[in-house]
Design a protein around this motif. Structure first.
Motif, PDB file in Angstrom:
ATOM      1  N   LEU A  96       0.819  -1.209   0.000  1.00  0.00           N
ATOM      2  CA  LEU A  96       0.000   0.000   0.000  1.00  0.00           C
ATOM      3  C   LEU A  96       0.858   1.265   0.000  1.00  0.00           C
ATOM      4  O   LEU A  96       1.557   1.551   0.969  1.00  0.00           O
ATOM      5  N   GLU A  97       0.773   2.012  -1.086  1.00  0.00           N
ATOM      6  CA  GLU A  97       1.508   3.277  -1.203  1.00  0.00           C
ATOM      7  C   GLU A  97       0.682   4.463  -0.754  1.00  0.00           C
ATOM      8  O   GLU A  97       1.230   5.516  -0.438  1.00  0.00           O
ATOM      9  N   TYR A  98      -0.631   4.327  -0.781  1.00  0.00           N
ATOM     10  CA  TYR A  98      -1.531   5.445  -0.508  1.00  0.00           C
ATOM     11  C   TYR A  98      -2.306   5.171   0.777  1.00  0.00           C
ATOM     12  O   TYR A  98      -3.324   4.485   0.774  1.00  0.00           O
ATOM     13  N   VAL A  99      -1.808   5.714   1.862  1.00  0.00           N
ATOM     14  CA  VAL A  99      -2.336   5.446   3.196  1.00  0.00           C
ATOM     15  C   VAL A  99      -2.606   6.778   3.881  1.00  0.00           C
ATOM     16  O   VAL A  99      -1.825   7.731   3.732  1.00  0.00           O
ATOM     17  N   VAL A 100      -3.703   6.842   4.637  1.00  0.00           N
ATOM     18  CA  VAL A 100      -3.937   8.001   5.490  1.00  0.00           C
ATOM     19  C   VAL A 100      -4.136   7.517   6.925  1.00  0.00           C
ATOM     20  O   VAL A 100      -4.656   6.430   7.166  1.00  0.00           O
ATOM     21  N   VAL A 101      -3.691   8.353   7.853  1.00  0.00           N
ATOM     22  CA  VAL A 101      -3.890   8.100   9.282  1.00  0.00           C
ATOM     23  C   VAL A 101      -4.528   9.350   9.867  1.00  0.00           C
ATOM     24  O   VAL A 101      -4.093  10.465   9.590  1.00  0.00           O
ATOM     25  N   ALA A 102      -5.579   9.139  10.653  1.00  0.00           N
ATOM     26  CA  ALA A 102      -6.270  10.243  11.322  1.00  0.00           C
ATOM     27  C   ALA A 102      -5.807  10.309  12.770  1.00  0.00           C
ATOM     28  O   ALA A 102      -5.670   9.272  13.444  1.00  0.00           O
ATOM     29  N   TYR A 103      -5.580  11.539  13.228  1.00  0.00           N
ATOM     30  CA  TYR A 103      -5.152  11.788  14.600  1.00  0.00           C
ATOM     31  C   TYR A 103      -6.166  12.689  15.288  1.00  0.00           C
ATOM     32  O   TYR A 103      -6.641  13.665  14.701  1.00  0.00           O
ATOM     33  N   LEU A 104      -6.483  12.346  16.528  1.00  0.00           N
ATOM     34  CA  LEU A 104      -7.316  13.186  17.370  1.00  0.00           C
ATOM     35  C   LEU A 104      -6.463  13.539  18.579  1.00  0.00           C
ATOM     36  O   LEU A 104      -6.034  12.646  19.319  1.00  0.00           O
ATOM     37  N   ASN A 105      -6.173  14.816  18.732  1.00  0.00           N
ATOM     38  CA  ASN A 105      -5.276  15.269  19.803  1.00  0.00           C
ATOM     39  C   ASN A 105      -3.950  14.505  19.776  1.00  0.00           C
ATOM     40  O   ASN A 105      -3.464  14.024  20.795  1.00  0.00           O
ATOM     41  N   ASP A 106      -3.402  14.375  18.595  1.00  0.00           N
ATOM     42  CA  ASP A 106      -2.114  13.712  18.346  1.00  0.00           C
ATOM     43  C   ASP A 106      -2.104  12.204  18.609  1.00  0.00           C
ATOM     44  O   ASP A 106      -1.048  11.590  18.620  1.00  0.00           O
ATOM     45  N   GLU A 107      -3.266  11.606  18.822  1.00  0.00           N
ATOM     46  CA  GLU A 107      -3.353  10.155  18.997  1.00  0.00           C
ATOM     47  C   GLU A 107      -3.921   9.537  17.716  1.00  0.00           C
ATOM     48  O   GLU A 107      -4.939  10.003  17.199  1.00  0.00           O
ATOM     49  N   PRO A 108      -3.266   8.480  17.178  1.00  0.00           N
ATOM     50  CA  PRO A 108      -3.812   7.830  15.978  1.00  0.00           C
ATOM     51  C   PRO A 108      -5.121   7.124  16.307  1.00  0.00           C
ATOM     52  O   PRO A 108      -5.167   6.296  17.225  1.00  0.00           O
ATOM     53  N   VAL A 109      -6.201   7.489  15.589  1.00  0.00           N
ATOM     54  CA  VAL A 109      -7.516   6.939  15.906  1.00  0.00           C
ATOM     55  C   VAL A 109      -8.215   6.293  14.707  1.00  0.00           C
ATOM     56  O   VAL A 109      -9.263   5.678  14.858  1.00  0.00           O
ATOM     57  N   GLY A 110      -7.636   6.417  13.507  1.00  0.00           N
ATOM     58  CA  GLY A 110      -8.271   5.824  12.344  1.00  0.00           C
ATOM     59  C   GLY A 110      -7.328   5.794  11.160  1.00  0.00           C
ATOM     60  O   GLY A 110      -6.319   6.501  11.127  1.00  0.00           O
ATOM     61  N   CYS A 111      -7.698   4.962  10.177  1.00  0.00           N
ATOM     62  CA  CYS A 111      -6.850   4.842   8.999  1.00  0.00           C
ATOM     63  C   CYS A 111      -7.653   4.346   7.815  1.00  0.00           C
ATOM     64  O   CYS A 111      -8.790   3.892   7.945  1.00  0.00           O
ATOM     65  N   GLY A 112      -7.034   4.430   6.668  1.00  0.00           N
ATOM     66  CA  GLY A 112      -7.590   3.900   5.436  1.00  0.00           C
ATOM     67  C   GLY A 112      -6.513   3.943   4.371  1.00  0.00           C
ATOM     68  O   GLY A 112      -5.467   4.587   4.554  1.00  0.00           O
ATOM     69  N   ALA A 113      -6.758   3.271   3.267  1.00  0.00           N
ATOM     70  CA  ALA A 113      -5.769   3.214   2.195  1.00  0.00           C
ATOM     71  C   ALA A 113      -6.487   2.897   0.896  1.00  0.00           C
ATOM     72  O   ALA A 113      -7.666   2.553   0.889  1.00  0.00           O
ATOM     73  N   PHE A 114      -5.750   3.024  -0.203  1.00  0.00           N
ATOM     74  CA  PHE A 114      -6.257   2.519  -1.466  1.00  0.00           C
ATOM     75  C   PHE A 114      -5.110   2.010  -2.299  1.00  0.00           C
ATOM     76  O   PHE A 114      -3.951   2.331  -2.073  1.00  0.00           O
ATOM     77  N   LYS A 115      -5.494   1.144  -3.247  1.00  0.00           N
ATOM     78  CA  LYS A 115      -4.521   0.658  -4.216  1.00  0.00           C
ATOM     79  C   LYS A 115      -5.178   0.688  -5.587  1.00  0.00           C
ATOM     80  O   LYS A 115      -6.413   0.696  -5.703  1.00  0.00           O
TER      81      LYS A 115
END
Length: 149
Positions: A45-64
């Motif tokens: 996976l080259e295309y990844v996103v990570v969501a942060y809430l108050n600098d804590e990782p809380v979610g993610c997703g990706a595509f190919k």
């Protein structure tokens, strides 16, 4: 405040979130987990996103890449304690916009019918059910979706 970053599968926060996702899916997929899991490797996976809430990782997703004009959404996850705050929608929208920037015109994805929250989430975000594709064609538990972007 929610912050979303673009990264790739080498991101350690992404890896940690995917471990939580896999533990959840192992329970909901039951006996079919090993079949599905073989298609969920993250090293490609080259295309990844990570969501942060108050600098804590809380979610993610990706595509190919999925064909010439489509991408396949993969590894969508939001931590249970932060669900209902719009984080998953922000992740999905970010992935769709990134795919558009790369000149793709649609997103496809597969989710399991047992993941009722996921099914409703994708419908709410204007994904429509399509015929099962690829390895999911003969899987009773699979639902496949598409959205034109």
């Amino acid at each position: 405040m929610i912050k979303i970053i673009r990264t790739d599968s080498k991101n350690s926060d992404f890896s940690g979130l995917v471990k939580e996702l896999d533990a959840y899916l192992k329970i909901t997929d039951g006996d079919e987990h090993e079949f599905y899991n073989q298609f969920n490797g993250i090293t490609v996976l080259e295309y990844v996103v990570v969501a942060y809430l108050n600098d804590e990782p809380v979610g993610c997703g990706a595509f190919k890449r999925f064909g010439d004009s489509s991408v396949e959404i993969k590894r969508m996850y939001t931590m249970p304690k932060t669900r209902g705050q719009g984080i998953a929608t922000k992740i999905l929208n970010h992935l769709e916009n990134w795919a558009k920037e790369l000149n793709y015109s649609s997103c496809v994805l597969e989710t399991g019918i047992r993941q009722k929250e996921a099914v409703q989430f994708y419908k709410k975000n204007k994904y429509t059910i399509i015929p099962k594709y690829g390895q999911y064609v003969n899987m009773d538990n699979s639902l496949c979706f598409e959205k034109l972007i």
